[in-house]
Scaffold this active site. Sequence first.
Site, short mmCIF file in Angstrom:
data_model
loop_
_atom_site.label_atom_id
_atom_site.label_comp_id
_atom_site.label_asym_id
_atom_site.label_seq_id
_atom_site.Cartn_x
_atom_site.Cartn_y
_atom_site.Cartn_z
N ASP A 21 0.71 -1.08 -0.27
CA ASP A 21 0.37 -0.19 -0.26
C ASP A 21 0.67 0.99 0.27
O ASP A 21 2.00 1.74 0.91
CB ASP A 21 -0.41 -0.13 1.28
CG ASP A 21 -1.73 0.65 1.13
OD1 ASP A 21 -2.09 2.24 0.66
OD2 ASP A 21 -1.87 1.39 2.63
N ASN A 23 -0.48 4.23 -0.47
CA ASN A 23 -0.61 5.91 0.05
C ASN A 23 -1.76 5.74 1.00
O ASN A 23 -1.92 6.68 1.53
CB ASN A 23 -1.45 5.69 -1.09
CG ASN A 23 -2.78 5.86 -1.30
OD1 ASN A 23 -2.83 4.39 -0.70
ND2 ASN A 23 -3.84 6.34 -1.55
N ASP A 25 -3.90 3.59 2.66
CA ASP A 25 -5.35 3.85 2.49
C ASP A 25 -5.83 2.28 3.22
O ASP A 25 -6.31 1.60 3.72
CB ASP A 25 -6.55 4.20 1.88
CG ASP A 25 -5.89 3.08 0.60
OD1 ASP A 25 -5.18 2.21 0.89
OD2 ASP A 25 -6.67 3.92 -0.78
N ASP A 29 -1.99 -1.46 -3.49
CA ASP A 29 -1.88 -0.90 -4.97
C ASP A 29 -1.18 -0.88 -6.00
O ASP A 29 -0.46 -1.25 -5.88
CB ASP A 29 -2.53 0.99 -4.28
CG ASP A 29 -1.02 1.65 -3.72
OD1 ASP A 29 0.00 1.24 -3.96
OD2 ASP A 29 -1.56 2.11 -2.95
N ASP A 194 -9.59 -16.25 -15.61
CA ASP A 194 -10.43 -17.02 -14.20
C ASP A 194 -11.88 -18.16 -14.78
O ASP A 194 -12.14 -17.66 -16.05
CB ASP A 194 -11.58 -16.13 -13.89
CG ASP A 194 -11.82 -16.05 -12.77
OD1 ASP A 194 -11.50 -16.49 -12.00
OD2 ASP A 194 -13.10 -15.67 -12.45
N GLU A 251 -8.07 -21.63 -15.56
CA GLU A 251 -8.38 -21.35 -14.47
C GLU A 251 -9.31 -22.96 -15.02
O GLU A 251 -10.20 -22.34 -15.57
CB GLU A 251 -9.07 -20.63 -13.70
CG GLU A 251 -8.85 -21.27 -12.56
CD GLU A 251 -9.93 -20.14 -11.50
OE1 GLU A 251 -9.97 -20.92 -10.45
OE2 GLU A 251 -10.59 -19.64 -11.92
N HIS A 324 -3.99 -17.30 -5.00
CA HIS A 324 -4.94 -16.15 -3.76
C HIS A 324 -6.54 -17.00 -3.45
O HIS A 324 -7.42 -16.55 -2.46
CB HIS A 324 -5.29 -15.36 -4.46
CG HIS A 324 -6.59 -15.99 -5.68
ND1 HIS A 324 -5.80 -16.18 -6.28
CD2 HIS A 324 -7.55 -15.14 -6.35
CE1 HIS A 324 -6.82 -16.46 -6.95
NE2 HIS A 324 -8.11 -15.79 -7.08
C1 NOJ Z 1 -11.43 -17.82 -9.75
C2 NOJ Z 1 -10.79 -16.66 -8.49
O1 NOJ Z 1 -9.47 -17.60 -8.41
C3 NOJ Z 1 -11.35 -16.33 -7.34
O2 NOJ Z 1 -9.92 -15.93 -6.98
C4 NOJ Z 1 -12.90 -15.37 -7.45
O3 NOJ Z 1 -13.80 -16.48 -6.41
C5 NOJ Z 1 -13.59 -16.92 -8.85
N1 NOJ Z 1 -12.90 -17.10 -9.53
C6 NOJ Z 1 -15.09 -16.06 -9.00
O4 NOJ Z 1 -14.43 -14.75 -10.18
#
Ligand code: NOJ
Length: 548
Positions: A21, A23, A25, A29, A194, A251, A324
């Site tokens: 981050d 700035n 907040d 970013d 995605d 994915e 993530h």
């Molecule tokens: C897969 C992504 O990696 C995940 O973080 C997201 O919640 C779902 N697809 C929906 O976009």
Amino acid sequence: MKKAWWKEAVVYQIYPRSFADSNGDGIGDLRGIIEHLDYLENLGVDVIWLSPVYASPNADNGYDISDYYAIMEDFGNMDDFDELLQKAHEHHLKIVMDLVANHTSDEHQWFINSKKSKDNPYHDYYIWKDQPNNWGSVFGGSAWQYDENLNQYYLHNFAIKQPDLNWENPKVREGIYKMMKWWCDKGIDGFRMDVISMISKDQSFPDGPVPEGSEYGDGTPYVVDGPRIHEFLQEMNHEVLSKYDLFTVGEAPGIPVDRALKYVDGDRHELEMLFTFDHVSLDGGEYGKWSDKRTDLVDLKKTLMKWIKACEKNAWNSLYLDNHDQPRAVSRFGDDREEYREMSAKCLALTLHMMRGTPYVYQGEELGMTNYQFTSIDECRDIEEINTYKDLVDDRHIYTGEQMLRYISSKGRDNARTPMQWNDHDQAGFSSGTPWINVNPNYKTINAAAQVDDENSIYNFYKELIKLRHTYDVIVYGDMELLEPDSHELFAFTRTLGDQTLTVLANWTDHEVTHNIPVSGQILIANDEELIPHKLKPYQAIALISNK
Ligand code: NOJ
């Protein structure tokens, strides 16, 4: 095997909200990323995959896009992005964008128009039905949301605020391709796509089988790997991907290996590689992933090998232990107790980075960052955790709050989303303000500043592994064979290319292990170089190279 730059690359994933981050907040970013490009260049990775940075109301932290042509205000603006792209290239780092095209935000202009009226030209951009079927959404509840104005339901496989796009409509596809080209013309280097395996739905929308303990049907058989998926991907390749030199990774949850190969077959002109899920689906419980079960090593090896072998002839594979959406690798597959954390993080890293495929490093993995102990649901930020807690604890009383928090601390997505630990200053140097999600209290000892200049650190171990991959073709292209596949303690294999053989021995346990593998050659890398015949110390991992 045909050579390609993306086969030889190592990718580093940034989750911008939690990276740095600039700035104060409390939210990471783009300028925060710019400030740390030296760190990434020094690590030696080739590619940055940026989780979504587009305008978004953040129902699912940016995976709900309201404008594909704008940057999320929390992250900065398009000038910041252009600067990031330019500076990343100056640092020899490519940028791969997250393409979220199965759904948009309900605040995207297309959806706003779509729900104005049934005869609005955008109505068909999404999937509307007069009657819903029984499908459940990935984030809990029905996958259909009623709209009073239209007296219809729209499909959302994820959150209510993430309506699924209707890929049957050629205008939707045109709109997505146009946007992709716009980013490519800016000079980006690729896309991570995605849930791309979900864009083609069975148009009869049948009810799905209802799993035990669930209120809803499973739409997966009609949503994943649908009837027109390859037609759409080939069209996308023809219209966009083939026109640029791009890195693509799709994915692809829920696809068996034989069908998945069609996406990445070198002659089919679709995608370069997939993220598959079998190896991160071995430790679930009765209600999906929620459990504190550990993955069995034999299952893990067999699962990984199944995909690696399938890709050996004419396809390519991705290699990852966390991202993530997954808990921290060292906590899940290794051992995050202080006495073992460093050895086991290096053991996992060596094992993965010596395999065949393109390795991905998730931010903080290179420091051995660990899971977080959540003690209250108020500490959680992830929509999946919050909805599931409500469903399984508050509504259905299946788990106690304490149990569920244990499962969240073991498998929840927020484990990966606690701020990057840069140093031992306040908030781990992530922000001068209050972070949007708590920092893991272990930042005082686990942080980048403590590791970058320490030649024995986990960070420098990753750096060495990445350098080796860039030096030895056998690490990239060699065939892979498991050794002692039925051992629950040892992850061992060979890689062979021409006259060269790499032997990898890794003890994935906290005790000494004996084995019968003949060991010869020169040590390329090890987390402990002491070679004791037929023995490995706890979490000891070694790679040796030999020539015939
Ligand atoms: C897969 C992504 O990696 C995940 O973080 C997201 O919640 C779902 N697809 C929906 O976009």
